[in-house]
Motif scaffolding. Structure first.
Motif, PDB file in Angstrom:
ATOM      1  N   ASP A 242       0.830  -1.204   0.000  1.00  0.00           N
ATOM      2  CA  ASP A 242       0.000   0.000   0.000  1.00  0.00           C
ATOM      3  C   ASP A 242       0.863   1.252   0.000  1.00  0.00           C
ATOM      4  OD1 ASP A 242      -2.051   1.791   0.154  1.00  0.00           O
ATOM      5  OD2 ASP A 242      -2.808   1.126   2.101  1.00  0.00           O
ATOM      6  N   ARG A 243       0.524   2.199  -0.847  1.00  0.00           N
ATOM      7  CA  ARG A 243       1.207   3.499  -0.882  1.00  0.00           C
ATOM      8  C   ARG A 243       0.202   4.635  -0.676  1.00  0.00           C
ATOM      9  NH1 ARG A 243       4.496   0.268  -0.510  1.00  0.00           N
ATOM     10  NH2 ARG A 243       6.456  -0.007  -1.663  1.00  0.00           N
TER      11      ARG A 243
ATOM     12  N   ALA B 147      -6.327  18.197   7.340  1.00  0.00           N
ATOM     13  CA  ALA B 147      -5.108  18.227   8.161  1.00  0.00           C
ATOM     14  C   ALA B 147      -4.846  16.900   8.853  1.00  0.00           C
ATOM     15  CB  ALA B 147      -5.215  19.344   9.200  1.00  0.00           C
ATOM     16  N   GLU B 148      -5.847  16.020   8.865  1.00  0.00           N
ATOM     17  CA  GLU B 148      -5.692  14.722   9.524  1.00  0.00           C
ATOM     18  C   GLU B 148      -5.267  13.619   8.555  1.00  0.00           C
ATOM     19  OE1 GLU B 148      -9.044  14.928  13.040  1.00  0.00           O
ATOM     20  OE2 GLU B 148      -9.739  14.530  10.995  1.00  0.00           O
ATOM     21  N   ILE B 149      -5.029  13.958   7.321  1.00  0.00           N
ATOM     22  CA  ILE B 149      -4.715  12.945   6.309  1.00  0.00           C
ATOM     23  C   ILE B 149      -3.248  13.045   5.889  1.00  0.00           C
ATOM     24  CG2 ILE B 149      -5.285  12.033   4.034  1.00  0.00           C
ATOM     25  CD1 ILE B 149      -8.046  13.279   4.322  1.00  0.00           C
ATOM     26  N   LEU B 150      -2.514  11.958   6.026  1.00  0.00           N
ATOM     27  CA  LEU B 150      -1.157  11.865   5.477  1.00  0.00           C
ATOM     28  C   LEU B 150      -1.289  11.365   4.048  1.00  0.00           C
ATOM     29  CD1 LEU B 150       0.730  10.148   8.465  1.00  0.00           C
ATOM     30  CD2 LEU B 150       0.526  12.590   7.980  1.00  0.00           C
ATOM     31  N   ARG B 151      -1.410  12.298   3.107  1.00  0.00           N
ATOM     32  CA  ARG B 151      -1.656  11.906   1.716  1.00  0.00           C
ATOM     33  C   ARG B 151      -0.435  11.268   1.081  1.00  0.00           C
ATOM     34  NH1 ARG B 151      -6.523  13.384   0.273  1.00  0.00           N
ATOM     35  NH2 ARG B 151      -7.584  15.072   1.402  1.00  0.00           N
ATOM     36  N   ASP B 152       0.732  11.663   1.500  1.00  0.00           N
ATOM     37  CA  ASP B 152       1.974  11.072   1.007  1.00  0.00           C
ATOM     38  C   ASP B 152       2.786  10.628   2.224  1.00  0.00           C
ATOM     39  OD1 ASP B 152       4.028  10.244  -0.590  1.00  0.00           O
ATOM     40  OD2 ASP B 152       4.870  12.243  -0.881  1.00  0.00           O
ATOM     41  N   PRO B 153       2.420   9.505   2.823  1.00  0.00           N
ATOM     42  CA  PRO B 153       3.047   9.090   4.083  1.00  0.00           C
ATOM     43  C   PRO B 153       4.551   8.926   3.933  1.00  0.00           C
ATOM     44  CG  PRO B 153       1.104   7.769   3.616  1.00  0.00           C
ATOM     45  CD  PRO B 153       1.399   8.552   2.378  1.00  0.00           C
TER      46      PRO B 153
ATOM     47  N   ARG C 291       1.579  -1.283   8.854  1.00  0.00           N
ATOM     48  CA  ARG C 291       1.751   0.015   8.203  1.00  0.00           C
ATOM     49  C   ARG C 291       0.780   1.074   8.700  1.00  0.00           C
ATOM     50  NH1 ARG C 291      -0.682   3.013   3.981  1.00  0.00           N
ATOM     51  NH2 ARG C 291       0.828   4.278   2.803  1.00  0.00           N
ATOM     52  N   ASN C 292      -0.509   0.763   8.727  1.00  0.00           N
ATOM     53  CA  ASN C 292      -1.499   1.769   9.087  1.00  0.00           C
ATOM     54  C   ASN C 292      -1.495   2.098  10.570  1.00  0.00           C
ATOM     55  OD1 ASN C 292      -2.246   1.908   6.440  1.00  0.00           O
ATOM     56  ND2 ASN C 292      -4.167   0.799   6.686  1.00  0.00           N
TER      57      ASN C 292
END
Length: 435
Positions: free
Chosen positions: A347-348, A364-370, A411-412
């Motif tokens: 998963d990416r 602001a709560e989303i890591l779009r590019d972790p 990961r998550n």
């Protein structure tokens, strides 16, 4: 009040004890005699016809008797509370790696005893069954039970443990012995299904069902696990409870008493520190179950034992639906949990630090590019290495500290533990943007 239904009714199990309402004999507080080797023991709750809950010493005697009942039962100590009480794990059924593993967590809140009583009698019924269909079920299913997840709280009749900590808000920090024991079981036994038994106080007329249920709402739960959990709720547990005469609804959601439409949500969000959500992030199909504490009928109001019996019987009805699900959907369960465990290596996509399945995370709560991982200094790593290990998170040495990659089964979970923006993070890791 609907009568108690036979355990694993859909599998044809033979009910091994008389219905709770069939006896009016109460027992004194003193411990009961030791049961004969092949005689199914009874809990103090059963023997008193629901007049009192099973005590701690009585539970130990009961489990010891169950443990002597046959080769298919094991009773192990998985931890010790602050006050020295044992945390125990009962195992019943097939130990083969291919078996479907179901974990029951009973009475995390010490003042919610009905789930515990249901778990104790379930352990006994499965251990002593001679029914061919149920034995076939156990030949391909491993049932794990933590009968009392909060022994100190149960002894004091308090929601929290002896330190006043709500164990069901400690499944990220893992500061309590009780939550650490549960995390160890999840890490080492890798249950495909986790079922968490609770009770709630009603608010009539908008929030007063016999049972409330809820699946993991955290948005980082994979779609396969999330959807299988909803199926467990909507197609198995709730219909089975309904067949037994119990009303049900969704935990935390108030409804209009006339139309049944949702009015507002007061609980049941996506907090990762709650077992319902933590279990889903850790790849288990799961469900929260809540039975109503409050007396409803005149008979229940006049006699607390009648109310107590209804509370336990509704939990047993819901367990019947759980076992039916585990038996009929084991292929789907295995596929969902396996896909969830594998997803972290490929998963990416984004990781969400807030929100729920019914409430989108704020931008602001989303890591779009972790990040590719998190670096921990020696000091920060020393502070959290035990918790990372308990969560089953993979890490490797990095200078004097450690590096925690995102490319792993957990990961998550990793950003929820180490990203400074996560609400319940353990520590602040340094994001590594270079993959």
């Amino acid at each position: 009040m609907a009568p108690r239904i036979p355990l694993v009714r859909r599998l044809g199990a033979r009910h091994l004890v008389l219905a709770l309402a069939a006896t009016a004999l109460a027992v004194p507080p003193a411990a009961e005699p030791v049961e004969a080797l092949h005689t199914p023991p009874r809990t103090a709750f059963e023997s008193s016809n629901g007049a009192r809950w099973t005590g701690g010493a009585e539970e130990q005697s009961f489990l010891a008797a169950v443990g002597r009942g046959g080769d298919r039962v094991s009773v192990d100590r998985i931890g010790t509370t602050e006050q020295g009480r044992p945390l125990q794990l009962v195992g019943i059924g097939d130990r083969h790696p291919g078996a479907t593993t179901v974990l029951l967590i009973c009475s995390q809140h010490g003042d919610e005893p009905s789930g515990r009583e249901a778990c104790l009698t379930t352990v006994r019924d499965l251990a002593y069954t001679e029914d061919p269909a149920t034995r076939t079920f156990l030949s391909r299913t491993r049932i794990l039970v933590v009968p009392t997840a909060n022994p100190d709280g149960r002894a004091a009749n308090t929601r929290g443990n002896s330190d006043g900590v709500d164990i069901n808000r400690d499944h990220i920090a893992l500061r309590t012995a009780e939550a650490r024991a549960i995390a160890t079981v999840i890490r080492d036994r890798r249950p495909e299904v986790i079922y968490d038994l609770h009770e709630y106080g009603a608010t009539p007329p908008r929030y007063d069902k016999d049972l409330f249920v809820l699946w993991p709402r955290n948005p980082n739960v994979t779609r396969q696990v999330h959807d299988a959990s909803r199926t467990l709720s909507e197609s198995y547990v709730r219909p089975t409870a309904g067949d037994a005469g119990y009303s049900s609804g969704h935990y935390g959601v108030w409804t209009d008493p006339v139309t049944g439409d949702p009015v507002k949500q007061t609980a049941g969000d996506g907090q990762e520190r709650i077992l319902r959500n933590a279990a889903g992030i850790k790849h288990a199909v799961g469900l929260l179950i809540e039975s109503r504490v409050d007396a409803v009928t005149d008979a229940e109001k006049a006699d607390p034992a009648v109310n107590n019996r209804r509370r336990v019987a509704s939990q047993l009805a819901a367990l019947d639906g759980l076992f039916r699900f585990a038996d009929r959907q084991r292929g789907r369960i295995g596929a969902a949990t396996a896909a969830s465990r594998a997803a972290g290596f490929t998963d990416r996509g984004p990781v969400r630090l807030g929100g729920a399945d019914n409430e989108p995370a704020e931008p602001a709560e989303i890591l779009r590019d972790p990040p590719c991982g998190y670096r921990l200094s020696a000091g920060r790593f020393a502070d959290v290495k035990d918790e990372l290990a308990l969560h089953g998170v993979t890490f490797r040495p990095d200078g004097d500290g450690a590096y925690v990659p995102l490319r792993q089964s957990a990961r998550n979970l990793v950003p929820l533990l180490l990203d400074r923006r996560a609400t319940y993070h353990l520590t602040e890791g340094q994001p590594d943007p270079a993959c």
